[in-house]
Design an enzyme around this catalytic site. Structure first.
Site, short mmCIF file in Angstrom:
data_model
loop_
_atom_site.label_atom_id
_atom_site.label_comp_id
_atom_site.label_asym_id
_atom_site.label_seq_id
_atom_site.Cartn_x
_atom_site.Cartn_y
_atom_site.Cartn_z
N ASP A 8 0.83 -1.25 0.12
CA ASP A 8 -0.06 0.09 -0.12
C ASP A 8 0.91 1.27 -0.01
OD1 ASP A 8 -2.33 1.57 0.65
OD2 ASP A 8 -1.69 1.65 2.49
N ASP A 10 -0.17 5.17 1.10
CA ASP A 10 -0.41 6.22 2.00
C ASP A 10 -0.77 5.24 3.62
OD1 ASP A 10 -0.94 8.82 0.85
OD2 ASP A 10 -2.08 7.66 -0.53
N ASP A 166 -1.57 -0.95 5.91
CA ASP A 166 -1.63 -0.33 7.20
C ASP A 166 -3.29 -0.28 7.35
OD1 ASP A 166 -2.34 1.62 5.41
OD2 ASP A 166 -2.04 3.16 6.81
#
Length: 168
Positions: A8, A10, A166
């Protein structure tokens, strides 16, 4: 056998989510109201489920100039990012994956116009053989389309890859 890592962007590679929250929190602070992190977090890793503009208007019982507020928010966000570095360990994970011969992909719900400049700025674009963003899919995460397309691009099956993410 694991053949690929899919990152991922961001919050995982670069902590842009905290700077986005912090810059909008400062706007709320200027109106004397609180931006709860739990409400903000509803949109992390996906399209915004929580509308911070509508919530602010509800809190202050008045309309806000959304264009000016968004400009203020994003300008402050960019300013905060100037002092932000890659998340700890990211470069080491990318280097380890490369040395192990793993394929490396990136699957981001952000637009390419946001992701690409950061990958170049931090000198990590060349680690990724496949970079897919919200521009490449109809639905962003948590819909699996972005990951499925990234796995296809890398030429691996889902059970041959590990996602580094995250968000849930």
């Amino acid at each position: 056998m694991i053949k690929a890592l899919v990152f991922d962007f961001d919050g995982t590679i670069l902590d842009t989510e905290w700077t986005l929250y912090q810059s909008f929190k400062e706007i709320y602070d200027s109106y004397g109201v609180i931006l709860p992190i739990d409400l903000w977090s509803q949109g992390v890793g996906s399209e915004l489920v929580f509308d911070p503009f509508a919530h602010l208007e509800e809190m202050i019982q008045a309309p806000v100039d959304r264009v000016a507020t968004e400009d203020r928010w994003l300008n402050r966000h960019r300013e905060l990012l100037q002092t932000t570095d890659l998340r700890p360990g990211v470069r080491e994970y990318l280097e380890a994956a490369r040395s192990l011969g793993l394929k490396i992909g990136l699957a981001s719900s952000s637009p390419r116009s946001w992701v690409d400049p950061h990958l170049k700025k931090y000198g990590i674009r060349d680690y990724f053989s496949c970079v897919l963003t919200k521009d490449d899919v109809l639905q962003v995460k948590p819909d699996p389309e972005l990951y499925i397309k990234t796995l296809t691009c890398l030429g691996v099956r889902p059970y041959e890859a590990v996602a580094v993410e995250d968000s849930v």
